[in-house]
Design an enzyme around this catalytic site. Structure first.
Site, PDB file in Angstrom:
ATOM      1  N   THR A  41       0.814  -1.225   0.000  1.00 27.01           N
ATOM      2  CA  THR A  41       0.000   0.000   0.000  1.00 27.01           C
ATOM      3  C   THR A  41       0.844   1.270   0.000  1.00 27.01           C
ATOM      4  OG1 THR A  41      -0.108   0.056   2.425  1.00 27.01           O
ATOM      5  CG2 THR A  41      -1.835  -1.179   1.263  1.00 27.01           C
ATOM      6  N   CYS A  45       2.246   2.916   9.448  1.00 22.34           N
ATOM      7  CA  CYS A  45       1.241   2.982  10.510  1.00 22.34           C
ATOM      8  C   CYS A  45       1.891   2.866  11.874  1.00 22.34           C
ATOM      9  CB  CYS A  45       0.237   1.827  10.369  1.00 22.34           C
ATOM     10  SG  CYS A  45      -0.614   1.733   8.788  1.00 22.34           S
ATOM     11  N   CYS A  49      -2.578   0.170  14.690  1.00 25.84           N
ATOM     12  CA  CYS A  49      -3.515   0.579  13.640  1.00 25.84           C
ATOM     13  C   CYS A  49      -4.672  -0.426  13.541  1.00 25.84           C
ATOM     14  CB  CYS A  49      -2.805   0.672  12.297  1.00 25.84           C
ATOM     15  SG  CYS A  49      -3.884   1.242  10.953  1.00 25.84           S
ATOM     16  N   ARG A  74       4.043   6.824   2.978  1.00 33.94           N
ATOM     17  CA  ARG A  74       3.261   7.971   3.440  1.00 33.94           C
ATOM     18  C   ARG A  74       2.443   7.555   4.673  1.00 33.94           C
ATOM     19  NH1 ARG A  74       0.725   5.903  -1.091  1.00 33.94           N
ATOM     20  NH2 ARG A  74      -1.513   5.433  -0.905  1.00 33.94           N
ATOM     21  N   CYS A  76      -0.456   6.797   7.345  1.00 33.69           N
ATOM     22  CA  CYS A  76      -1.812   6.248   7.329  1.00 33.69           C
ATOM     23  C   CYS A  76      -2.821   7.320   7.747  1.00 33.69           C
ATOM     24  CB  CYS A  76      -1.884   5.052   8.277  1.00 33.69           C
ATOM     25  SG  CYS A  76      -3.534   4.350   8.468  1.00 33.69           S
ATOM     26  N   CYS A  79      -4.864   5.818  11.263  1.00 33.48           N
ATOM     27  CA  CYS A  79      -4.298   5.740  12.621  1.00 33.48           C
ATOM     28  C   CYS A  79      -3.407   6.917  12.982  1.00 33.48           C
ATOM     29  CB  CYS A  79      -3.520   4.431  12.797  1.00 33.48           C
ATOM     30  SG  CYS A  79      -1.940   4.339  11.900  1.00 33.48           S
ATOM     31  N   ASP A 445      19.245  13.034  49.983  1.00 31.40           N
ATOM     32  CA  ASP A 445      18.096  13.933  50.031  1.00 31.40           C
ATOM     33  C   ASP A 445      17.209  13.580  51.223  1.00 31.40           C
ATOM     34  OD1 ASP A 445      15.063  14.439  49.178  1.00 31.40           O
ATOM     35  OD2 ASP A 445      16.322  15.921  48.171  1.00 31.40           O
TER      36      ASP A 445
END
Length: 498
Positions: A41, A45, A49, A74, A76, A79, A445
Site C-alpha cells: 500500500t 502505521c 492501527c 506515506r 496512514c 491511525c 536527600d
C-alpha cells in the site's frame, strides 16, 4: 540493519518477528517505539492501527517516521502514526542520537539549521549525519522534515490560518516545499487535510489552539500535579482540580499553556504570540509531564521490591516531572534552597510581562538568567545561596554554562558541580528534570530518606543507596515514590491518601 531498542521494558536487538506479533495484537503499548510500513500500500502505521493486519511478507519496520518517509512511505490516514507518544528511548538513552532527537523535536534545526544542531552537540555535521542515519534510518534534515510535517498537520487541522501562514509557522522555507512535503507524507493536499478535519472538530482562532497530547497508560496525573503545585509561582503558574496552567518563554515569543487530564491524553490549550513556537511548546510540555515514558516497564521492575510494591500498586503510572527550560529549572532549584518564596519574589519583581494579547490571570514569565544575575542580590539581600544564584545566572547569560536537552549528562554534571555552591543534589535535579534521566538517585536527600522510612526501606544513606541498585535503570521513578510517600503519606499499604 539490526539495532538496539527497548520494547515493553526489555532492551534487545530489534526483532522483526517480535514487532510483527505486537502489530498482530494491535498493542498500543508499542505505539511510538517503531513504525510499521506496508509494501503493497505504500503506507506506514502505528503498531496499533485498526486496519486489517498485513501479511508478514509485506511488512517492514522502521525506528522513526522519518525513516519510513525517506523510504517512500506515506502516513496512514486512519491511525495518524505521528499522533502518538514518542519513544521513551530518547530519555533512557544518553548517546548522541538520543540527544540529537531531543533537540530536533524542540525545533533547533528550524531555528539554527543542521550546523546549529551540530554545534550544540559538539560534533561535525558529517559525523552527526552519519550517526543519525545509522541509528535512526534518516539524517537530521529528514528527521526535522518529519517533525515539521506533524506541526503543519496540527495547524492545518486546528486553525483557519492560510496555507502560506501555516507553511512558515511550521518552519518550511517555502510554500512549495510545504505543499510537496504534505503531499508526500500524507498523500493529500493541505486543503484536503483541512476539509477532513472540519468534519471532525470546530475551528479555532489563529493564536489559540487546543490539542490532545497522548500518553501511555497508566498515567498518574495527581502526583505530578501535586509536585508542580508544591513549587508553583503565583502569576506564572497555577495548579487546581482542573489541571495546570503556566506561562512559557519560547524562541519567538511568549505563550500561556493549560493542561487538563483526560482519558488517554492531556487536553492542551495554547495561546501563542508566534505560531512558529507551536512545535517547541508541545515538545516542552510533553517533557514536563513525562508523556513519552513507558510506565508498564517502570512499574514492572519497581514492584519487584517488596517495600516499593504497595506504593506502585497504589500509584500506577507515576511520572517524572520534567522541564520546559533548562535555565529555569537550574535557577529555581537554587532559589528553592534560598527561601521557599524567593522564586515568587523575583518573578514578581523582574519577570517579564506576558504579551497582553494572550495574558489572562497569568501575567508573568520566569525571570531571565540576565535579570537574576543583575538583580537577585539587590532584591533578595544577602541570604545564604544568593551569591551562587547570581553566579549561575551570570554563567548562563554569558553562555559559559549551557543547560539544554542535548547535553551529555556527565559533562553537564561536571560543569554544574564546578560552580561554587552547587552541590550534587542540585545537579541531580537538573539531570533528572531537564534531561529526563531515568536513573538518578540522590541518597542524601532528606525527603527521599524520610519517604524510604515510611515505606519500610533502610533510611541510612549507604544502605538506601545499596538497595536502590536493584531499581536500575528506573531509580528516578523510585525516588518519586519515596517523595510521594514523604509528602502525601502513601505508606506500606495499598491505600492512597489525599
Amino acid at each position: 540493519m539490526p539495532h538496539e531498542t527497548t520494547l515493553a521494558g526489555r532492551t534487545r536487538e530489534f526483532d522483526p518477528e517480535y514487532a510483527y506479533r505486537a502489530v498482530s495484537g494491535r498493542d498500543s503499548r508499542f505505539d511510538g517505539w517503531f513504525i510499521t510500513a506496508v509494501r503493497t500500500t505504500g503506507i506506514y502505521c502505528r503498531p496499533s492501527c485498526p486496519a486489517t493486519t498485513p501479511k508478514r511478507t509485506n511488512v517492514e519496520f522502521f525506528p522513526t517516521a522519518a525513516a519510513a518517509q525517506s523510504a517512500g512511505y506515506r502516513a496512514c490516514r486512519r491511525c495518524l502514526p505521528d499522533a502518538v507518544p514518542g519513544s521513551p528511548e530518547w530519555n533512557l538513552r544518553a548517546d548522541l542520537a538520543a540527544r540529537a532527537m531531543r533537540l530536533i523535536n524542540d525545533g533547533v534545526i528550524e531555528r539554527s539549521g543542521v550546523s546549529g544542531l551540530a554545534d550544540r552537540l559538539g560534533y561535525s555535521e558529517r559525523h552527526l549525519t552519519r550517526v543519525l542515519t545509522a541509528e535512526l534510518g534518516a539524517g537530521p534534515l529528514a528527521l526535522a522534515r518529519a517533525h515539521r510535517a506533524h506541526d503543519a498537520r496540527l495547524l492545518i487541522e486546528t486553525t483557519e490560518l492560510s496555507v502560506t501562514d501555516v507553511a512558515f509557522a511550521a518552519g518550511f522555507a517555502s510554500v512549495r516545499q510545504f505543499n510537496d512535503t504534505i503531499r508526500a507524507v500524507f498523500a493529500a493536499t493541505p486543503s484536503e487535510l483541512r476539509a477532513r478535519a472540519r468534519r471532525r472538530a470546530p475551528r479555532q482562532s489563529a493564536g489559540r489552539i487546543t490539542l490532545r497530547l497522548p500518553f501511555r497508560a497508566p498515567f498518574d496525573a495527581e502526583s505530578i500535579l501535586d509536585f508542580l503545585a508544591a513549587q508553583a509561582i503565583p502569576g506564572m503558574e497555577t495548579v487546581s482540580a482542573d489541571g495546570y496552567a503556566r506561562t512559557l518563554h519560547l524562541p519567538h515569543g511568549s505563550a500561556v499553556a493549560t493542561l487538563q487530564p483526560a482519558a488517554g491524553h492531556l487536553v492542551c490549550g495554547l495561546a501563542l504570540t508566534d505560531l512558529r513556537d507551536l512545535g517547541s511548546a508541545v515538545t516542552r510540555l510533553r517533557r514536563l509531564f513525562d508523556l513519552d515514558a513507558d510506565p508498564v516497564a517502570v512499574d514492572e521492575l519497581l514492584s519487584r521490591d517488596p517495600a516499593l510494591a504497595p506504593s506502585v500498586a497504589a500509584i500506577p503510572g507515576l511520572r517524572l516531572p520534567g522541564s520546559v527550560s533548562g535555565d529555569e529549572t537550574l535557577l529555581r532549584a537554587l532559589l528553592h534552597r534560598v527561601d521557599a518564596h524567593a522564586a515568587a519574589t523575583l518573578t514578581e519583581a523582574v519577570g517579564e510581562a506576558v504579551d497582553p494579547a494572550i495574558a489572562g490571570s497569568l501575567t508573568r514569565l520566569f525571570p531571565t538568567a540576565t535579570a537574576i544575575a543583575e538583580h537577585a542580590v539587590a532584591i533578595l539581600g544577602g541570604a545564604p545561596g544568593i551569591g551562587t544564584l547570581a553566579k549561575a545566572g551570570a554563567a548562563l547569560a554569558a553562555g559559559e554554562l549551557s543547560v539544554h536537552v542535548g547535553r551529555d549528562p556527565e559533562a553537564l554534571r561536571a560543569e554544574l558541580t564546578a560552580l561554587p555552591g552547587v552541590d550534587a543534589g542540585v545537579a541531580d535535579e537538573v539531570l533528572m528534570r531537564v534531561l529526563g534521566a531515568p536513573d538518578v538517585f540522590t541518597e542524601s536527600d532528606a525527603a527521599l530518606r524520610r519517604g524510604a522510612r515510611i515505606l519500610g526501606l533502610p533510611g541510612g544513606a549507604g544502605a538506601l543507596l545499596a538497595r536502590s541498585r536493584s531499581w536500575q535503570p528506573w531509580r528516578s521513578y523510585a525516588g518519586m515514590h519515596l517523595w510521594r510517600a514523604a509528602t502525601v503519606g502513601v505508606a506500606a499499604g495499598n491505600e492512597r491518601t489525599a
